[in-house]
Design an enzyme around this catalytic site. Structure first.
Site, short mmCIF file in Angstrom:
data_model
loop_
_atom_site.label_atom_id
_atom_site.label_comp_id
_atom_site.label_asym_id
_atom_site.label_seq_id
_atom_site.Cartn_x
_atom_site.Cartn_y
_atom_site.Cartn_z
N LYS A 17 0.83 -1.21 0.00
CA LYS A 17 0.00 0.00 0.00
C LYS A 17 0.86 1.26 0.00
O LYS A 17 0.55 2.23 -0.69
CB LYS A 17 -0.92 0.03 1.23
CG LYS A 17 -2.06 -0.94 1.23
CD LYS A 17 -3.14 -0.58 2.23
CE LYS A 17 -2.63 -0.37 3.64
NZ LYS A 17 -2.07 -1.58 4.26
N GLU A 139 -3.13 6.84 3.56
CA GLU A 139 -3.06 5.38 3.62
C GLU A 139 -3.48 4.90 5.00
O GLU A 139 -3.00 5.40 6.02
CB GLU A 139 -1.63 4.92 3.33
CG GLU A 139 -1.44 3.41 3.44
CD GLU A 139 0.01 2.99 3.47
OE1 GLU A 139 0.27 1.82 3.81
OE2 GLU A 139 0.88 3.83 3.17
N GLU A 148 -8.75 -3.38 15.37
CA GLU A 148 -8.17 -2.11 15.81
C GLU A 148 -8.28 -1.02 14.74
O GLU A 148 -8.14 0.17 15.04
CB GLU A 148 -6.69 -2.30 16.19
CG GLU A 148 -5.78 -2.75 15.07
CD GLU A 148 -5.63 -4.27 15.02
OE1 GLU A 148 -4.59 -4.73 14.54
OE2 GLU A 148 -6.55 -4.97 15.47
N LYS A 186 -7.22 -16.50 -8.71
CA LYS A 186 -8.44 -16.52 -7.91
C LYS A 186 -8.88 -15.11 -7.51
O LYS A 186 -8.11 -14.34 -6.94
CB LYS A 186 -8.23 -17.36 -6.65
CG LYS A 186 -8.07 -18.85 -6.93
CD LYS A 186 -9.36 -19.43 -7.53
CE LYS A 186 -9.27 -20.93 -7.71
NZ LYS A 186 -10.50 -21.49 -8.31
N GLY A 353 21.85 2.01 15.55
CA GLY A 353 21.32 0.96 16.40
C GLY A 353 21.36 1.41 17.85
O GLY A 353 21.86 2.49 18.17
N CYS A 380 25.45 7.25 12.69
CA CYS A 380 24.99 7.34 14.07
C CYS A 380 25.84 6.43 14.96
O CYS A 380 26.99 6.76 15.24
CB CYS A 380 23.50 7.00 14.15
SG CYS A 380 22.71 7.57 15.66
N GLY A 382 27.28 3.85 14.10
CA GLY A 382 28.41 3.49 13.27
C GLY A 382 29.54 4.50 13.35
O GLY A 382 30.72 4.15 13.25
N HIS A 519 21.48 10.88 10.19
CA HIS A 519 21.01 9.82 9.30
C HIS A 519 20.81 10.36 7.89
O HIS A 519 19.69 10.74 7.51
CB HIS A 519 19.70 9.22 9.84
CG HIS A 519 19.86 8.40 11.05
ND1 HIS A 519 20.09 7.05 11.02
CD2 HIS A 519 19.86 8.76 12.37
CE1 HIS A 519 20.21 6.58 12.25
NE2 HIS A 519 20.08 7.60 13.09
N GLU A 521 20.64 8.85 5.13
CA GLU A 521 19.79 8.00 4.29
C GLU A 521 18.35 8.49 4.24
O GLU A 521 17.63 8.22 3.27
CB GLU A 521 19.82 6.55 4.79
CG GLU A 521 19.12 6.27 6.12
CD GLU A 521 19.99 6.49 7.34
OE1 GLU A 521 19.63 6.00 8.43
OE2 GLU A 521 21.03 7.19 7.22
#
Length: 547
Positions: A17, A139, A148, A186, A353, A380, A382, A519, A521
């Site tokens: 989705k 979404e 829920e 199906k 992490g 981070c 790392g 971060h 990324e």
């Protein structure tokens, strides 16, 4: 007038989705419309910030400091629209807001109920920012029928009734399983899913059917008949080689046209898909391959590092190479002979992490990259592990470690090169934290400015000396060790505006070794790869051609 598109799912979860929403947003942009995408999650956590990555995958962080579902990463990567706190909400947040209002007496003594109080709170969330864009794509997490999720489905049903006719449509994503034994596709699961949706008062305008292959015309007509949609509004969502093929694939299937037809927008502006054609070309037409080792602690679930994985792909696209990633559990590197497993890689990435598990392995990975002249990107935690490695092996601080790990064991074992951040400046005010604070939402979160040293490698990578990046952490490298470490070749090349917090370190006289506290990324996109990932993959490409 803002038009609303509600995207729901049925049959099973994880059908895509979020990807379908992101691709549809990109296609509407290609036709000249403005869009914003939102996620409504039914879980009772206030946000995913305290969840294990194994539970819910990556936590995506926005510029304004919200910890959100990873689907918001898809939204940003496909549309380039920066997500905000107002683009993500959970049942936990909704119920918290309702109960806070009840405690204040805002409901004037009334009995608080799911309908209308909870559903009204959801509708207020949906209305935030109305009028800012042409299309608001919302979404709904989970699948129809989940207990829920019922308040959210009821809220969007009411919302559609409250708005003028033609202002809201519903897109339903389902599964068309292929039964190999009978050789049939199906449709019954989709029929039952739509029946469930209709039973709560929502009739889908567009069906997006996930399948392994194309949907034959006979099955399209059957779905249209039994699900009460137009045949041209039955859209096949086939398996793709790359998620970045999704906008072109959905356009070929007619998704954007079906949506505009449902809103009766005619004539529809013609799409300009040049950008996505270039993205697809870069994904599939590469010149060579690089191998990148990702040494982390959540490697059993790739979604735990979703943005890292995608940013590496973007770096490959910028350099016209295929990035082949291998996910390696950091704990295996704590064995004496394990670092040899990193032989043959062209780059090593150690992501973020929490907690001590696997950190000694990450330190060994950083040492391997530093001593073998292999491109290294530490993110981070790392970066912190790279600093601890340098402190131990370059500055003769054998007991260097992090205060975070001492906290876990309950006794002091390390010289804390990394410490718990108790205060920092955010904008024009000072933020204070203590170790006893609640875990959720108490980290250094969101976008912060960093100043880069003139002539440093990172200044060359960014092409600037002032940057802004997103953070998510509560421990920092101690700047009191800066002089000692810089004398040994670990340069602090990026710092906070007040000079108190380190943002970036790099190893002098190394082909490419950079650690960042933030971060990067989270801001990378296929059509605008993040500079650090672009340059990291370029360095890996250079190494691959030397060996």
């Amino acid at each position: 007038m803002t038009r609303y598109i509600f995207i729901t799912g049925g049959v099973v979860s994880s059908l895509g989705k979020g990807l379908a929403s992101a691709a549809l947003g990109a296609l509407l942009q290609a036709r000249g419309f403005t869009v914003r995408l939102r996620k409504l999650d039914p879980y009772l956590n206030v946000d995913p910030g305290t969840m294990s990555p194994f539970e819910h995958g990556e936590v995506f962080v926005t510029d304004d400091g919200a910890e959100t579902d990873l689907d918001l990463g898809h939204y940003e990567r496909f549309t380039g629209v920066a997500a905000r706190k107002t683009d993500s909400v959970s049942s936990g947040r909704i119920y918290s807001n309702v109960l806070e209002k009840e405690r204040r007496g805002d409901y004037l003594g009334k009995t608080i109920q799911v309908i209308p109080h909870v559903t009204n709170e959801i509708k207020d969330f949906l209305s935030t920012g109305e009028g800012e864009v042409d299309f608001m794509l919302c979404e709904i997490g989970g699948t129809v029928g989940d207990i829920e999720g019922l308040p959210f489905f009821e809220a969007i049903r009411q919302f559609g009734q409250d708005r003028p006719r033609g202002q809201c449509i519903f897109v339903h994503l389902t599964l068309l399983p292929y039964i190999a034994a009978s050789g049939e596709l199906k449709t019954k699961p989709t029929q039952h899913s739509v029946k469930e949706l209709r039973s709560i008062g929502i009739a889908p305008d567009v069906l997006v059917c996930r399948s392994e292959g194309p949907i034959p015309q006979k099955e399209r007509e059957k779905l249209a008949l039994f699900c009460n949609v137009r045949p041209e509004s039955v859209i096949a969502a086939q398996d793709l080689k790359s998620i970045y093929d999704a906008p072109l694939a959905y356009h070929a299937e007619g998704l954007d046209q079906a949506v505009l037809d449902a809103f009766q927008i005619s004539p529809a502006p013609r799409p300009v898909l040049t950008k996505w054609q270039d993205v697809s070309d870069r994904v599939h037409n590469t010149d060579g391959e690089v191998r990148i080792a990702i040494v982390g602690k959540y490697t059993q679930l790739e979604d735990a590092y979703k943005s890292v994985s995608e940013a590496l792909t973007h770096g490959g696209m910028a350099n016209r190479v295929k990035v082949r990633t291998e996910w390696l559990d950091a704990e295996i590197f704590e064995k004496d002979d394990a670092p040899a497993r990193l032989e043959g890689f062209h780059g090593i990435l150690v992501p973020g992490g929490f907690g001590e598990r696997g950190t000694e392995g990450k330190i060994k990975a950083a040492e391997f990259a530093r001593t073998r002249n292999i491109p290294y990107l530490g993110i981070c935690l790392g970066m912190q592990m790279a600093v601890i490695e340098a402190a131990r092996h370059l500055a003769d601080m054998e007991n260097a470690g992090s205060e975070e790990f001492d906290d876990e064991k309950g006794k002091k074992r390390f010289t804390p090169v990394v410490y718990h951040l108790k205060e920092w400046v955010q904008g024009n005010h000072r933020v204070e934290r203590s170790k006893g604070d609640d875990k959720g939402g108490t980290m250094r979160l969101g976008a912060y400015t960093a100043y880069l040293a003139e002539g440093s490698r990172v200044a060359g990578v960014y092409g600037d000396t002032v940057i802004e990046e997103r953070h998510r952490h509560r421990y920092e490298v101690d700047m009191s060790y800066r002089k000692q470490l810089e004398e040994q070749g670990l340069l602090f090349s990026g710092v906070s505006p007040d000079g108190r917090l380190p943002e970036i370190v790099e190893v002098k006289d190394h082909p490419w070794f950079i650690g960042v506290q933030f971060h990067p990324e989270l801001k990378s996109k296929p059509f605008a790869p993040h500079p650090l990932f672009r340059d990291f993959v370029r360095a890996a490409k250079d190494l691959s051609r030397l060996v």
